[in-house]
Motif scaffolding. Structure first.
Motif, PDB file in Angstrom:
ATOM      1  N   LYS A 128      10.452  51.615  85.423  1.00 51.72           N
ATOM      2  CA  LYS A 128      11.840  51.674  85.712  1.00 51.72           C
ATOM      3  C   LYS A 128      12.181  50.948  86.721  1.00 51.72           C
ATOM      4  CE  LYS A 128      13.954  55.278  87.571  1.00 51.72           C
ATOM      5  NZ  LYS A 128      14.315  56.823  87.854  1.00 51.72           N
ATOM      6  N   SER A 129      13.413  50.225  86.463  1.00 49.89           N
ATOM      7  CA  SER A 129      13.811  49.420  87.551  1.00 49.89           C
ATOM      8  C   SER A 129      13.039  48.612  88.453  1.00 49.89           C
ATOM      9  CB  SER A 129      14.822  50.115  88.508  1.00 49.89           C
ATOM     10  OG  SER A 129      14.065  51.398  89.306  1.00 49.89           O
TER      11      SER A 129
ATOM     12  N   LYS B  21      12.107  45.520  90.252  1.00 49.06           N
ATOM     13  CA  LYS B  21      12.893  44.337  91.018  1.00 49.06           C
ATOM     14  C   LYS B  21      11.603  43.575  91.677  1.00 49.06           C
ATOM     15  CE  LYS B  21      15.535  47.000  93.570  1.00 49.06           C
ATOM     16  NZ  LYS B  21      15.611  48.581  92.845  1.00 49.06           N
TER      17      LYS B  21
ATOM     18  N   GLU C  98      16.076  39.500  91.904  1.00 49.27           N
ATOM     19  CA  GLU C  98      16.481  39.913  90.641  1.00 49.27           C
ATOM     20  C   GLU C  98      15.885  40.989  90.249  1.00 49.27           C
ATOM     21  OE1 GLU C  98      17.683  35.396  89.020  1.00 49.27           O
ATOM     22  OE2 GLU C  98      16.437  36.593  87.690  1.00 49.27           O
ATOM     23  N   ALA C  99      16.339  41.735  89.156  1.00 48.77           N
ATOM     24  CA  ALA C  99      15.665  42.725  88.462  1.00 48.77           C
ATOM     25  C   ALA C  99      15.146  42.221  87.430  1.00 48.77           C
ATOM     26  CB  ALA C  99      16.841  43.713  87.883  1.00 48.77           C
TER      27      ALA C  99
ATOM     28  N   ASP D  33      13.797  41.641  83.720  1.00 48.64           N
ATOM     29  CA  ASP D  33      14.107  42.034  82.253  1.00 48.64           C
ATOM     30  C   ASP D  33      12.905  42.164  81.453  1.00 48.64           C
ATOM     31  OD1 ASP D  33      15.839  40.585  79.585  1.00 48.64           O
ATOM     32  OD2 ASP D  33      15.150  42.661  79.863  1.00 48.64           O
TER      33      ASP D  33
ATOM     34  N   PHE E 219       8.945  48.931  91.836  1.00 44.22           N
ATOM     35  CA  PHE E 219       8.943  49.516  90.445  1.00 44.22           C
ATOM     36  C   PHE E 219       8.952  50.902  90.486  1.00 44.22           C
ATOM     37  CE2 PHE E 219       4.790  49.688  89.631  1.00 44.22           C
ATOM     38  CZ  PHE E 219       3.975  48.631  90.088  1.00 44.22           C
ATOM     39  N   THR E 220       9.251  51.578  89.544  1.00 44.65           N
ATOM     40  CA  THR E 220       9.092  52.986  89.277  1.00 44.65           C
ATOM     41  C   THR E 220       7.929  53.096  88.117  1.00 44.65           C
ATOM     42  OG1 THR E 220      10.906  53.699  90.832  1.00 44.65           O
ATOM     43  CG2 THR E 220       9.855  55.398  89.578  1.00 44.65           C
TER      44      THR E 220
ATOM     45  N   ASP F 299      13.414  60.442  82.492  1.00 42.18           N
ATOM     46  CA  ASP F 299      12.783  59.181  83.467  1.00 42.18           C
ATOM     47  C   ASP F 299      12.149  59.818  84.745  1.00 42.18           C
ATOM     48  OD1 ASP F 299      15.276  56.589  83.019  1.00 42.18           O
ATOM     49  OD2 ASP F 299      13.679  57.508  81.505  1.00 42.18           O
TER      50      ASP F 299
ATOM     51  N   LYS G 237       7.057  55.858  92.640  1.00 46.64           N
ATOM     52  CA  LYS G 237       7.589  54.672  93.116  1.00 46.64           C
ATOM     53  C   LYS G 237       6.455  53.756  93.918  1.00 46.64           C
ATOM     54  CE  LYS G 237      12.059  56.281  94.904  1.00 46.64           C
ATOM     55  NZ  LYS G 237      12.518  56.970  93.813  1.00 46.64           N
TER      56      LYS G 237
END
Lengths: 440, 281
Positions: free
Chosen positions: B37-38, B40, B54-55, B57, B78-79, B88, B119
């Motif tokens: 998840k997320s 970056k 940036e994140a 994709d 990231f998680t 999530d 995390k």
């Protein structure tokens, strides 16, 4: 005394005659620890077996004693090393396990770094049910632009089921990589997700280090300088019947059966085994191809060598498939190093023609062929290169024509003088004084 | 014989459990898959200013090629989550390794610490790189994957991005490594051939050397003499010619011993003939 010591430790001794003929001999000693049942490895041993024979000395030893803390005197690590350097050398196939034994410390001597005790190799990939310590290893396809690995294993092997310990390979060029661990695998002793922190701490300063990735090997060979071969397998289960019979997909078994056959063939000097049959040298243009012990400076020499490779299935020596053979013409240092080219029409023969250096001295034709996984070839023959003799220098030089003309003129002049002196007569047409006297 | 393995969570009660072979089956795995998840990343320069942040994709990864300079820092966060759970929720996997690899080339594994809430943060300071980063040559591009492994969830490999690092110090090979490969060819430099003057010059001097003959014959022709053949002198002359022939033959072909032998024989005859010739004058 040897057999009594073994029986005290409860180890089972199985002397066998192996089926595929080996160059060095066909007697194998198999040492199994009591926890292991020989029937569990019947596929592997039957692949080797021809007849049972009680033979006093053995050419090869299979050491499946992965959890035995101490070995008998005759097979202690020091004895193993001396057997490897013996003449003829004894080949070993040794299985390790997560338990720390004398063999684990011996493996370090072969540039293999084992993880800490009781940390087997685990992999969560491919996602599967069952213990994480039993890992299917798919041999990756090697990109064609990379140098080829020694062809110990047959091509296109199905995935191999493995269970045991990994090891890092040192940069020792005598090591021969046979099977590497999958990239997602790592050595760990924790059995639940909570143990993940220890892996990160291991990489920190002062940690033990992390054994992970495809840089790890699980089955690795070692070709000693004496010609002996040792194969270190991270676990004994890769040789077992249960792993050989397991199925990777319905109807398709794992490649363990063929894999262990290839490993045994390499270890027992059946595959990748080369030898020099003969080598000669002669003067280029010599129809009889007589080998001489001295040549002159700047002579065109021809060197020929005939090699064979042992074919494991037929047991015969066949022409090898090598293409990077080199010859060195050496006097203390190589003066000439050239490739040896295969001769058309004569498989297994390599030859090259080259010009002897214009230094005189005692030279050697040296063929020193060492490649990973193959037996090392060495051949050297000594010749003298002598300076030209007094009558071997160039003659009838164009710069000497005036001298030839002068010398020939002198001889001819003497001839003309003799002719005129002896045969010349004064012409009688001169009127007067002289009458028939010869000219002086 | 196929070994069936129960489909509950694996247990390691027996230390020989690892000898049980497994049934590989992709059908019916009920555990959920690990995901991210997320994710970056940020590339910082030596003074802390952001070069790029940036994140990631994941659907189009690995599309980016990041270039880190000698004084840059790459930060990744990231998680780890359970892909199939609806909220999530963060998960702590057993294995969260960053794999830096080239096809058929170097590989390095660097573990990333994941907290119990899932995390994770990773920092690569190019000046002081962690030990898991492999050695690279100039311009080499490393693929960076995240390997997530767990005993309870289905493991997955997540390709992240491609990374170009400054070249590291070359790894010194074993000193004997060079023996096990073909070695470079060595060619001997021969002494150059002796230079000879062009044949025309020699011919000129041959002409100069032979020019006295011209003078001799022109003067001889002026002399009032003629050659009268005589049977007394002819044998001697013939033997002299033979002697000259023998000398030429020695020059071209014979060895000293041979020429001395033949010469001795001829000399006897020549001496006799010569005596007779002189007596007849």
């Amino acid at each position: 005394m040897f057999i009594r010591a073994l029986s005290i430790l409860g180890l089972v001794l199985l002397p066998l005659q192996i089926a595929a003929i080996s160059r060095t001999g066909s007697s194998v000693l198999i040492l199994l620890e009591p926890q292991l049942n020989p029937d569990d490895f019947s596929l592997f041993f039957n692949g080797l077996k021809l007849t049972t024979h009680n033979v006093p000395s053995f050419s090869h030893v299979i050491l499946f004693a992965p959890t035995t803390k101490t070995l008998p005197q005759d097979l202690s690590p020091q004895a193993i090393v001396s057997l490897l350097s013996a003449n003829p050398p004894v080949n070993f196939l040794i299985a390790l396990s997560p338990t720390a034994t004398q063999l684990s410390t011996l493996a370090a001597e072969f540039s293999l770094t084992l993880p800490p005790p009781n940390t087997p190799l685990i992999s969560h990939f491919p996602p599967r049910e069952g213990p994480r310590t039993t890992i299917p290893i798919t041999i990756p396809v090697r990109p064609p632009y990379l140098p080829k690995l020694p062809p110990v294993l047959s091509p296109n092997l199905p995935p191999i089921l493995f269970s045991g310990v990994p090891h890092y390979l040192g940069d020792n060029p005598l090591l021969v990589e046979i099977l590497r661990a999958p990239p997602e695998s790592y050595a760990s002793d924790t059995e639940s997700d909570k143990g993940g922190d220890t892996l990160v701490d291991a990489v920190e300063k002062g940690g033990e280090g992390l054994w992970a990735g495809s840089e790890l090997g699980v089955v690795t060979g070692f070709q000693a300088r004496s010609g002996a071969r040792v194969t270190w397998a991270g676990g004994v289960d890769v040789f077992s019947d249960a792993f050989a019979k397991a199925e990777v997909a319905p109807g398709q078994k794992y490649g363990n059966e063929r894999f262990v056959k290839d490993v045994a063939a390499w270890t027992f000097q059946e595959s990748l085994n080369l030898r020099v049959d003969y080598a000669t040298h002669y003067l280029h243009g010599d129809q009889n191809k007589t080998q001489r012990d001295r040549y002159t400076v700047n002579d065109q020499l021809v060197f020929t060598i005939h090699l064979s490779a042992f074919h494991p299935e037929t047991g015969e020596w066949t022409p090898p498939r090598i293409d990077d053979l080199q010859l060195e013409f050496t006097m203390l240092d190589p003066h000439i190093r050239t490739a040896l080219f295969p001769t058309h029409g004569v498989p297994g023969e390599f030859s090259v023609s080259f010009r002897a250096p214009d230094r005189h001295g005692v030279f050697k034709f040296v063929v020193d062929y060492r490649r990973k996984g193959f037996t090392s070839l060495y051949h050297s023959s000594t010749v003298s290169i002598v300076p030209p003799r007094h009558d071997e220098y160039p003659r009838f030089l164009s710069a000497a024509w005036p001298y030839y003309a002068g010398a020939i003129s002198t001889s001819l002049g003497f001839l003309v003088f003799s002719v005129i002196y002896l045969g010349g007569e004064v012409d009688r047409t001169i009127k007067g004084k002289s009458k028939g006297t010869k000219a002086q | 014989m196929i070994w069936q393995v129960p489909r509950e969570l694996p247990r390691f009660a027996n230390k020989y459990a690892h000898r049980n072979p497994l049934l590989l089956s992709a059908v019916g795995l009920v555990n959920a898959k690990l995901g991210l998840k997320s994710p970056k990343y940020s590339l910082l320069s030596h003074d802390g200013s952001v070069i790029k942040a940036e994140a990631l994709d994941l659907a189009s990864a690995p599309s980016e090629t990041l270039t880190a300079g000698t004084s840059d820092t790459l930060k990744l966060s990231f998680t780890v989550i359970d892909d199939e759970s609806t909220d999530d929720q963060g998960v702590q996997p057993h294995q969260a390794f960053l794999r830096f690899w080239q096809e058929g080339g170097v590989e390095g594994i660097q573990p990333v610490k994941v907290s119990s809430s899932g995390k994770a943060k990773f920092e690569l300071n190019v000046r002081r790189p962690p030990p898991g980063i492999p050695a690279t040559t100039h311009g080499a591009i490393l693929n960076v994957d995240l390997i997530l492994g767990s005993f309870t969830y289905v493991s997955s490999t997540v390709p992240l991005f491609k990374l170009r690092l400054p070249p590291s110090l070359p790894v010194a090979p074993h000193p004997e490594e060079v023996i096990y490969h073909p070695k470079p060819a060595i060619y001997h430099t021969f002494k150059s051939e002796q230079r000879t003057p062009p044949p025309t010059i020699s011919l000129v001097f041959v002409v100069i050397a032979l020019s006295p003959w011209v003078l001799l014959f022109s003067l001889l022709s002026k002399l009032p003499i003629h050659i009268a053949p005589s049977s007394a002198t002819a044998p001697f002359i013939a033997l002299l010619v033979a002697f000259e022939g023998l000398i030429v033959w020695y020059w071209v072909d014979l060895r000293l011993g041979q020429v001395l032998t033949y010469g001795a024989v001829l000399a006897v005859f020549t001496a006799a003939a010569g005596k007779r010739a002189l007596a007849s004058i």
